[in-house]
Design a protein around this motif. Structure first.
Motif, mmCIF file in Angstrom:
data_model
loop_
_atom_site.group_PDB
_atom_site.id
_atom_site.type_symbol
_atom_site.label_atom_id
_atom_site.label_comp_id
_atom_site.label_asym_id
_atom_site.label_seq_id
_atom_site.Cartn_x
_atom_site.Cartn_y
_atom_site.Cartn_z
ATOM 1 N N UNK A 12 0.884 -1.097 -0.054
ATOM 2 C CA UNK A 12 -0.150 0.083 0.177
ATOM 3 C C UNK A 12 0.726 1.368 -0.060
ATOM 4 N N UNK A 13 1.897 1.171 0.759
ATOM 5 C CA UNK A 13 2.753 2.503 0.889
ATOM 6 C C UNK A 13 3.397 2.564 -0.636
ATOM 7 N N UNK A 14 3.961 1.602 -1.281
ATOM 8 C CA UNK A 14 4.706 1.733 -2.672
ATOM 9 C C UNK A 14 3.493 2.211 -3.534
ATOM 10 N N UNK B 40 3.913 5.469 -5.759
ATOM 11 C CA UNK B 40 3.525 5.569 -7.255
ATOM 12 C C UNK B 40 2.562 6.631 -7.801
ATOM 13 N N UNK B 41 1.577 6.647 -7.017
ATOM 14 C CA UNK B 41 0.492 7.697 -7.357
ATOM 15 C C UNK B 41 1.068 9.050 -7.112
ATOM 16 N N UNK C 63 11.362 2.225 -10.332
ATOM 17 C CA UNK C 63 11.968 1.579 -9.024
ATOM 18 C C UNK C 63 10.683 1.369 -8.333
ATOM 19 N N UNK C 64 9.890 2.021 -8.143
ATOM 20 C CA UNK C 64 8.583 1.693 -7.293
ATOM 21 C C UNK C 64 7.756 0.491 -7.820
ATOM 22 N N UNK C 65 7.781 0.742 -9.295
ATOM 23 C CA UNK C 65 7.005 -0.201 -9.876
ATOM 24 C C UNK C 65 7.358 -1.901 -9.675
ATOM 25 N N UNK C 66 8.834 -1.670 -9.856
ATOM 26 C CA UNK C 66 9.784 -2.993 -9.520
ATOM 27 C C UNK C 66 9.477 -3.607 -8.256
ATOM 28 N N UNK D 142 7.633 -7.111 -6.842
ATOM 29 C CA UNK D 142 8.015 -8.129 -5.960
ATOM 30 C C UNK D 142 7.289 -8.284 -4.674
ATOM 31 N N UNK D 143 6.788 -7.198 -4.137
ATOM 32 C CA UNK D 143 5.690 -7.593 -3.050
ATOM 33 C C UNK D 143 4.558 -8.213 -3.602
ATOM 34 N N UNK D 144 4.025 -7.827 -4.667
ATOM 35 C CA UNK D 144 2.744 -8.510 -5.085
ATOM 36 C C UNK D 144 2.964 -10.023 -5.298
ATOM 37 N N UNK D 145 4.108 -10.155 -5.870
ATOM 38 C CA UNK D 145 4.344 -11.651 -6.116
ATOM 39 C C UNK D 145 4.640 -12.298 -4.898
#
Length: 520
Positions: free
Chosen positions: A232-234, A238-239, A345-348, A352-355
């Motif tokens: 959620x923080x990432x 990103x937003x 970087x945030x998307x990457x 990883x977190x979503x994975x």
């Protein structure tokens, strides 16, 4: 023809017959009384001893069940019926009789025999209190019968002791059986728990550092998951970066138009001037120069030196503003590049977190099943261990306590059961007297007012006088003998002449004789 005489009870005639035929009622009375005396002498007295006892349940740790009380009336009734079956068991009764020995005090290795056991079983009763029934109260009464009061009390105590011993033995055997069963259950539950724990351990090793996250997800506290909070923080960052990038792109477009026409800076948002305060001052200086030039043109000709000077100043400010716009645009482009790298970087990181979250989600069901299995195995093992512990405690207490608690001592009372010898003799005398009186009333006529004897009315015989009169009519004279050892009955004074004599008397017509013969 005269009216028939109605029967009237003649007590004087009855008393006369009783005096005359005293042997007919006295002999049965004496015989029956003698038999009653003999029976009273040979009849053995029976004493009944009663013992009250309370039946309790085995110890239970159920807080809703009163201590020592049965859980339901059905279980209490079943236990009491078991007591009845045990009390009627030939082995139990035989052991009690073996303990007491023969009633005469002799020594008989073969005692008791099968007949003695069966006879004693028939005299043993187990019953609830009067006015109650099995299952309603935990009190029972054990009753035994014997020929003496002491023997009845001793038999009662011996039978109760054997019942308690048999209950203790049954409790011990049940506990031993349960111990064997629960021992196997504990071993099997421990084995299954070990296998389930090993599977769970392997899965947790595969999860690694995210085991805490997996347990948090399974427990349902998804909001407290670190991975989910990180995701959620990432996403929030990103937003923010994407919004910043879009704003910078809009500012670049605006600055590009402002280079061609500095007046377009009036459309610039406040954020642009917050990023570059000098640009704001230059915009204000350009506006001031333009206002001054316009003011001079209103008073002077375009070729006037002051107007020319104002225009030169305005051009100089516009040139500086253009240079400042280039500088601002360069800064915005650099900021856009930084924002692009930050967004990548945030998307990457988000990927990883979503994975990791997806991987944990795929492991959630197997891990939850293994956790439930381990928990269930633990519960089964706990129950088996508790049952084993209870069975061991029951075995240890089987021969030290009893679930059948006697109240006081057996009591045979102050008198034997059944009629006493005096009652038997009196009853026999009364019965013999009634029998004799019955014989008198059946066989002996009681006055003419009564008419014929009972046997005459039944057609089973005629009086001797009637038979003699009939024999005289036929020309045969019959001689009658007295009945038994007592005199032959005669016609009492005042009775009417027998019908047979009336028929044979002179002066009677043939028609009258025929009517009388037809009446016979």
């Amino acid at each position: 023809m005269s009216a028939p005489v109605r029967p009237v009870v003649d007590f004087a005639a009855i008393a006369a017959n009783l005096r005359r035929y005293y042997l007919l009622w006295m002999v049965p009375t004496i015989i029956v009384t003698a038999l009653a005396i003999v029976y009273a002498g040979v009849k053995s007295q029976k004493w009944k001893a009663t013992q009250a006892a309370v039946l309790r349940d085995e110890g239970s740790d159920n807080p809703q069940q009163p201590l020592g009380r049965f859980a339901s009336p059905d279980s209490l009734k079943a236990a009491q019926e078991s007591i009845v079956q045990i009390a009627k068991n030939p082995a139990v009764v035989g052991a009690a009789l073996k303990t007491l020995g023969p009633a005469d005090g002799s020594v008989d290795p073969a005692y008791p025999g099968k007949a003695e056991i069966e006879e004693t079983i028939a005299k043993i009763t187990v019953s609830p209190p009067k006015g109650s029934e099995f299952g309603k109260t935990d009190m029972i009464y054990l009753a035994t019968e014997a020929r003496t009061s002491s023997r009845a009390e001793q038999l009662n105590s011996a039978v109760l002791a054997e019942i308690q011993s048999r209950l203790q033995t049954l409790r011990a055997e049940r506990a031993k059986s349960l111990i064997t069963e629960y021992t196997q259950s504990v071993a099997q539950a421990q084995k299954e728990l070990t296998l389930a724990t090993a599977k769970l351990e392997q899965l947790e090793i595969g999860v690694g550092a995210d085991i805490g996250e997996l347990r948090t997800i399974i427990d349902g506290a998804a909001g407290n998951s670190n991975l989910r909070e990180s995701s959620n923080h990432i996403k929030e960052r990103l937003r923010t970066e994407r919004s910043k990038r879009d704003q910078n792109n809009q500012l670049l477009l605006l600055l590009g138009r402002a280079k061609a026409d500095p007046n377009r800076l009036a459309e610039a948002p406040t954020r642009l001037f917050e990023l570059n305060p000098a640009l704001k001052r230059m915009k204000e200086g350009l506006v001031d120069a333009q206002i001054k030039t316009a003011s001079l043109l209103g008073r002077m000709t375009p070729d006037h030196p002051e107007v020319t000077s104002a225009r030169l100043i305005e051009q100089a400010v516009r040139l500086e503003l253009t240079n400042e716009l280039d500088t601002t645009m360069t800064g915005l482009e650099t900021d856009l590049q930084v924002s692009g790298h930050e967004i990548d970087n945030l998307q990457d990181e988000l990927n990883r977190v979503e994975s990791r979250l997806q991987q944990l989600a795929s492991m959630r069901a197997p891990y939850a099943n293994l956790q439930a299995e381990v928990k269930q195995r633990n519960e089964l093992l706990f129950k088996a261990q508790k049952g084993l512990s209870d069975a061991q405690a029951s075995l240890a207490a089987a021969f030290n306590t009893s679930v059948l608690i006697p109240q006081d001592q057996p009591d045979a009372g102050t008198a034997p059961i059944g009629p006493t010898p005096t009652i038997i003799v009196l009853g026999g005398a009364a019965g013999g007297l009634l029998l004799g009186l019955g014989l008198v009333f059946i066989t002996v006529p009681i006055g003419q007012a009564w008419g014929r004897r009972w046997s005459d009315h039944q057609g089973t015989g005629r009086r001797a006088a009637d038979r003699m009169g009939a024999n005289r009519n036929s020309g045969i004279v019959a001689q009658t003998a007295p009945l038994g050892s007592w005199p032959a009955p005669t016609t009492p004074p005042g009775d009417h002449q027998p019908l047979s004599d009336q028929v044979n008397s002179p002066g009677n017509s043939d028609a009258t004789q025929a009517e009388v013969q037809q009446a016979f």
